[in-house]
Design a protein around this motif. Structure first.
Motif, PDB file in Angstrom:
ATOM      1  N   THR A   1       0.806  -1.217   0.000  1.00  0.00           N
ATOM      2  CA  THR A   1       0.000   0.000   0.000  1.00  0.00           C
ATOM      3  C   THR A   1       0.840   1.270   0.000  1.00  0.00           C
ATOM      4  OG1 THR A   1      -0.148  -0.158   2.418  1.00  0.00           O
ATOM      5  CG2 THR A   1      -1.961  -1.110   1.129  1.00  0.00           C
ATOM      6  N   ASN A   2       2.128   1.140   0.208  1.00  0.00           N
ATOM      7  CA  ASN A   2       3.025   2.297   0.125  1.00  0.00           C
ATOM      8  C   ASN A   2       3.925   2.218  -1.106  1.00  0.00           C
ATOM      9  OD1 ASN A   2       4.620   0.177   0.929  1.00  0.00           O
ATOM     10  ND2 ASN A   2       5.770   1.340   2.471  1.00  0.00           N
ATOM     11  N   ALA A   3       3.488   1.481  -2.129  1.00  0.00           N
ATOM     12  CA  ALA A   3       4.326   1.272  -3.322  1.00  0.00           C
ATOM     13  C   ALA A   3       4.590   2.583  -4.050  1.00  0.00           C
ATOM     14  CB  ALA A   3       3.642   0.284  -4.264  1.00  0.00           C
ATOM     15  N   LYS A   4       5.791   2.704  -4.567  1.00  0.00           N
ATOM     16  CA  LYS A   4       6.145   3.816  -5.436  1.00  0.00           C
ATOM     17  C   LYS A   4       6.304   3.273  -6.851  1.00  0.00           C
ATOM     18  CE  LYS A   4      10.939   3.410  -3.784  1.00  0.00           C
ATOM     19  NZ  LYS A   4      12.056   4.151  -3.155  1.00  0.00           N
ATOM     20  N   PRO A   5       6.386   4.133  -7.864  1.00  0.00           N
ATOM     21  CA  PRO A   5       6.549   3.639  -9.238  1.00  0.00           C
ATOM     22  C   PRO A   5       7.693   2.628  -9.338  1.00  0.00           C
ATOM     23  CG  PRO A   5       6.155   5.987  -9.261  1.00  0.00           C
ATOM     24  CD  PRO A   5       6.290   5.593  -7.814  1.00  0.00           C
ATOM     25  N   PHE A   6       7.420   1.508 -10.011  1.00  0.00           N
ATOM     26  CA  PHE A   6       8.421   0.444 -10.060  1.00  0.00           C
ATOM     27  C   PHE A   6       8.327  -0.326 -11.358  1.00  0.00           C
ATOM     28  CE2 PHE A   6       4.679  -1.673  -8.205  1.00  0.00           C
ATOM     29  CZ  PHE A   6       4.600  -2.836  -8.971  1.00  0.00           C
ATOM     30  N   ARG A   7       9.387  -1.086 -11.610  1.00  0.00           N
ATOM     31  CA  ARG A   7       9.427  -2.052 -12.698  1.00  0.00           C
ATOM     32  C   ARG A   7       9.769  -3.418 -12.119  1.00  0.00           C
ATOM     33  NH1 ARG A   7      13.266   1.429 -16.858  1.00  0.00           N
ATOM     34  NH2 ARG A   7      11.898   3.267 -16.987  1.00  0.00           N
ATOM     35  N   ASN A   8       9.203  -4.422 -12.717  1.00  0.00           N
ATOM     36  CA  ASN A   8       9.549  -5.796 -12.368  1.00  0.00           C
ATOM     37  C   ASN A   8       9.563  -6.599 -13.667  1.00  0.00           C
ATOM     38  OD1 ASN A   8      10.106  -8.180 -11.068  1.00  0.00           O
ATOM     39  ND2 ASN A   8       8.063  -8.453 -10.211  1.00  0.00           N
ATOM     40  N   ASN A   9      10.507  -6.239 -14.528  1.00  0.00           N
ATOM     41  CA  ASN A   9      10.586  -6.817 -15.860  1.00  0.00           C
ATOM     42  C   ASN A   9      11.614  -7.946 -15.899  1.00  0.00           C
ATOM     43  OD1 ASN A   9       8.783  -4.810 -16.596  1.00  0.00           O
ATOM     44  ND2 ASN A   9      10.364  -3.458 -17.398  1.00  0.00           N
ATOM     45  N   GLU A  10      11.318  -8.922 -16.745  1.00  0.00           N
ATOM     46  CA  GLU A  10      12.189 -10.092 -16.840  1.00  0.00           C
ATOM     47  C   GLU A  10      12.194 -10.595 -18.271  1.00  0.00           C
ATOM     48  OE1 GLU A  10      12.755 -14.271 -14.349  1.00  0.00           O
ATOM     49  OE2 GLU A  10      10.750 -13.441 -14.640  1.00  0.00           O
TER      50      GLU A  10
END
Length: 754
Positions: free
Chosen positions: A310-319
């Motif tokens: 709930t406190n996530a900031k902009p992110f990537r999780n690419n693979e």
């Protein structure tokens, strides 16, 4: 043109101070080997741009080559950084996301969705990366990068209208070799890469290369001061090269990359942003003043939907991972090349496009891309007067997934939406090319390609997930393309070192589908392929015993059905859609000069110019339509259209790029001072209806190594003048945002070569 401030001007001078001081320092050391004719010459790079090994100066086309050592010297780590070294090339990420858009000579598609291919072909070791998000892996252990400007497709790969960017990685060596490079810089940014290479048997060699980037958070939240921008990515590649005989070679590789970095935060520009999360009047966010300021937020429901805290900031999780192999066999009368490659890429990316704590434009992409490409080419010997090449290209591609949108606190929507789809693409291309030496000086050439493509959009859905479920759109569509492209040209060798050429080429880029949130049937209609006829003439030349290199080209493009990111208006809002412009044109040219007056001093300069305008284009007048909006109900009572013919195409007109490098002896050490710089003129942003300003970018480095030593130490600085500039702008919902470039960064670097 924007002037540099006094502080910026002083910093720019400091970036070249080491280079200017070089001759004075060198005077205290023994005389350099400047009399050595070989050392005085510019490097001669062998390329395969025309699918045969030849000097880059023998290629009758607008070609720029960047060597692996130059990539290291300029601290180029991603494809986005290439724009600082190649004339008339821009690489920008739409809305700051992880999907770069390539544009060469003004030809480039702008699209933040994952399902449409670009106008510029991107290849790694001859394997096509057709979708922009696939190209975000790090550039590491690279031998060279070849950038071809103009339509491509009659010699290899996919059909494109803009050009091609071909990355060639280092091959396994037949003797043992190894090396490692590490750097640490501002904002705790760390970078390490290394390789080990050598023979496994008499006929088999291998090379393993790895890289990682960590840290570097340079942005901060305007409300909480939480930092944003840390990198967390790594990649590895194993290459094998087997030579069972003098006539046969089989090589291949397997690679893997993972990117769990922070996303890029956007800034509020051009107007304040009135949020709607605290009725009846939300918080007023002023225009951001600090270049490092950004903001974000995520609602509890959206966090649960995408599986984030709930406190996530902009992110990537690419693979991503892939495997490829290439067979080359010399029959004597012809050489056979067969290439096959499979690529698997997963895009998981959260962006906050209103750049505030208000949840008005949160977006989460989830896509899985699979591509399988195969190519077979047969080419005649390159030392004959009559030369030919023919080939067959086939690929199958699947793009699954879509994106979620958080509009829960937007003024007119106040909901969470989902857009999902599956897209299947099958492409077959047949091509051939002929070259004939009419005389010892004059060569005529011609080639043709036929490409057949079927693109199917299956199970497209846009749904409101909450607070009340509703299905807004559901459809399946397909688009078939059968188009030819080709090229005719002539090249004339005025001398052994001066080559002139002229050509006419036709390029085609496939159509596609706009996979944005949709409640309008017309938004889902496929857009058409774009066609481009390119007229080009140029010269590639070297003088003074290969110490001065001058390459130049001019072009004129007759552009039909250009694909443009536009908008559609309904009574209650506006939606994005990729449209076709019936007719436009682009004209311009490039000048590249490289000079090595001594063995120690190298100067490179390039100038790119392009101008384009719409010749036939009748489209919505966004400014007038917004002005006619009912201030009470917020509805668009009148959609106003206007004739846009004669308007300038939205790309920068001028870019100037260059570098200066000087090598000096300081005691027992050899020191190299290098600076490079890039100027880009302003451009109009159609998505924000505003102008993105021009900018200067200066970078510099200083590297020292013991004479004939195996290690080196150095310092580097990027964006020396700490200039603020923007890559893109957008007016998404009610926020006007821009994606900023990093401020000044600096650090130290060490390397060791076995």
């Amino acid at each position: 043109m924007r002037r540099l401030s006094k502080a910026q001007f002083i910093a720019a001078l400091m970036s070249t101070a080491a280079m200017l001081a070089g001759p004075a320092l060198a005077a205290e050391s023994p005389a350099p080997s400047a009399d050595d004719a070989v050392a005085n010459r510019l490097d001669e790079v062998t390329v395969t741009a025309r699918r045969r090994a030849e000097s880059e100066q023998k290629v009758a086309a607008a070609l720029t080559v960047i060597s692996g050592s130059e990539l290291d010297r300029r601290n180029i780590q991603t494809v986005n950084d290439l724009e600082n070294s190649v004339p008339n090339l821009e690489v920008t990420s739409q809305l700051g996301g992880g999907q770069p858009q390539f544009r060469i000579r003004g030809v480039g598609l702008t699209d933040y969705a994952a399902n449409n291919t670009g106008t510029v072909g991107v290849y790694v070791d001859e394997i096509a990366y057709p979708y922009g998000s696939m190209t975000q892996g790090a550039l590491f252990d690279v031998a060279r990068i070849e950038v071809l400007r103009g339509p491509q497709g009659i010699l290899y790969g996919r059909n494109t209208t803009g050009g091609a960017v071909s990355v060639i990685t280092n091959a396994p060596t037949r003797t043992f070799d190894a090396g490692v490079t590490a750097s640490y810089g501002r904002f705790d940014a760390a970078h390490v890469d290394g390789f080990v290479s050598g023979p496994l048997t008499e006929t088999l060699a291998a090379r393993l290369a790895v890289t990682t980037d960590q840290g570097g958070a340079w942005q901060y939240n305007r409300d909480t001061h939480e930092k944003l921008g840390d990198k967390d990515r790594w990649a590895a590649r194993l290459k094998l090269d087997w030579k069972p005989s003098d006539k046969t070679e089989i090589d291949g590789s397997v690679h893997y990359n993972r990117d769990q970095s922070d996303g890029l935060g956007l800034r509020l520009v051009t107007r304040p942003f009135q949020s709607h999360n605290y009725a009846p009047i939300g918080r007023l966010y002023p225009i951001d003043t600090d270049p490092r300021i950004t903001g974000w937020g995520i609602s509890p429901y959206f966090a649960q939907l995408i599986g984030a805290p709930t406190n996530a900031k902009p992110f990537r999780n690419n693979e991503g991972w892939g495997v490829n192999t290439r067979l080359r066999h010399d029959f004597g009368w012809a050489a056979l090349t067969a290439v096959v490659g499979y690529e698997d890429f997963k895009r998981r990316e959260f962006n906050d496009w209103d750049a505030t704590a208000s949840n008005e434009a949160g977006t989460y992409f989830f896509n899985k891309i699979d591509t399988l490409s195969q190519e077979v080419r047969l080419a005649s010997p390159g030392d004959k007067a009559f030369r030919w090449l023919t080939g067959l290209y086939h690929s199958t591609e699947t793009v699954n997934g879509g994106f979620y949108s958080d509009f829960s606190e937007a003024a007119s929507l106040k909901d969470w939406m989902s857009t999902t789809y599956k897209q299947d693409v099958e492409t077959t291309g047949v091509f051939f090319n002929l070259d004939y030496d009419l005389t010892q000086r004059l060569t005529l050439s011609g080639g043709l390609r036929w490409e057949d493509e079927t693109r199917e959009l299956k199970g497209f859905k846009t749904e409101i997930l909450a607070p009340t479920y509703s299905l807004l759109a559901s459809t399946s569509k397909n688009r078939h393309m059968g188009e030819w492209s080709g090229k005719v040209g002539a090249e004339y060798h005025f001398t052994g070192n001066v080559l002139g050429y002229a050509s006419v080429a036709r390029g085609v880029k496939s159509g596609g589908f706009t996979t944005y949130n949709s409640g309008l049937p017309s938004q889902l209609d496929p857009f058409d392929p774009e066609k481009l006829i390119a007229y080009e003439t140029g010269v590639r030349s070297e003088f003074f015993d290969r110490r001065l290199r001058v390459n130049a080209a001019v072009f004129y493009y007759d552009y039909r059905d250009e694909q443009l990111q536009g908008v559609l208006y309904t009574q209650t809002g506006r939606v994005g859609r990729i449209i076709n412009v019936p007719k436009s044109h682009i004209e311009g040219g490039e000048l590249e000069i490289t000079w090595k007056p001594t063995a120690r001093l190298t100067i490179s300069q390039s100038l790119g110019y392009k101008y384009g305008q719409y010749d036939e284009f009748f489209f919505v007048n966004a400014t007038a339509t917004e002005a006619a909006k009912d201030p009470v109900t917020g509805q668009y009572n009148k959609i106003i259209y206007s004739d846009r013919s004669g308007e300038r195409l939205p790309f920068p007109r001028v870019d100037y790029k260059g570098s200066v490098s000087y090598v000096m002896d300081v005691g027992a050490w050899q020191v190299e001072a290098e600076t490079n710089y890039n100027y880009r003129s302003d451009q109009f942003s159609t998505s924000s209806n505003s102008v993105i300003g021009d900018y200067w970018l200066f970078n510099a480095s200083l590297t020292a190594r013991p004479a004939n030593g195996k290690y080196a130490v150095g310092v580097w600085m990027n964006n020396v003048t700490n200039s603020y500039f923007e890559e893109t702008r957008n007016a998404f919902i009610s926020a006007a945002t821009a994606s900023p470039h990093e401020p000044r960064t600096y650090g130290v670097r060490v390397s060791y070569r076995y």
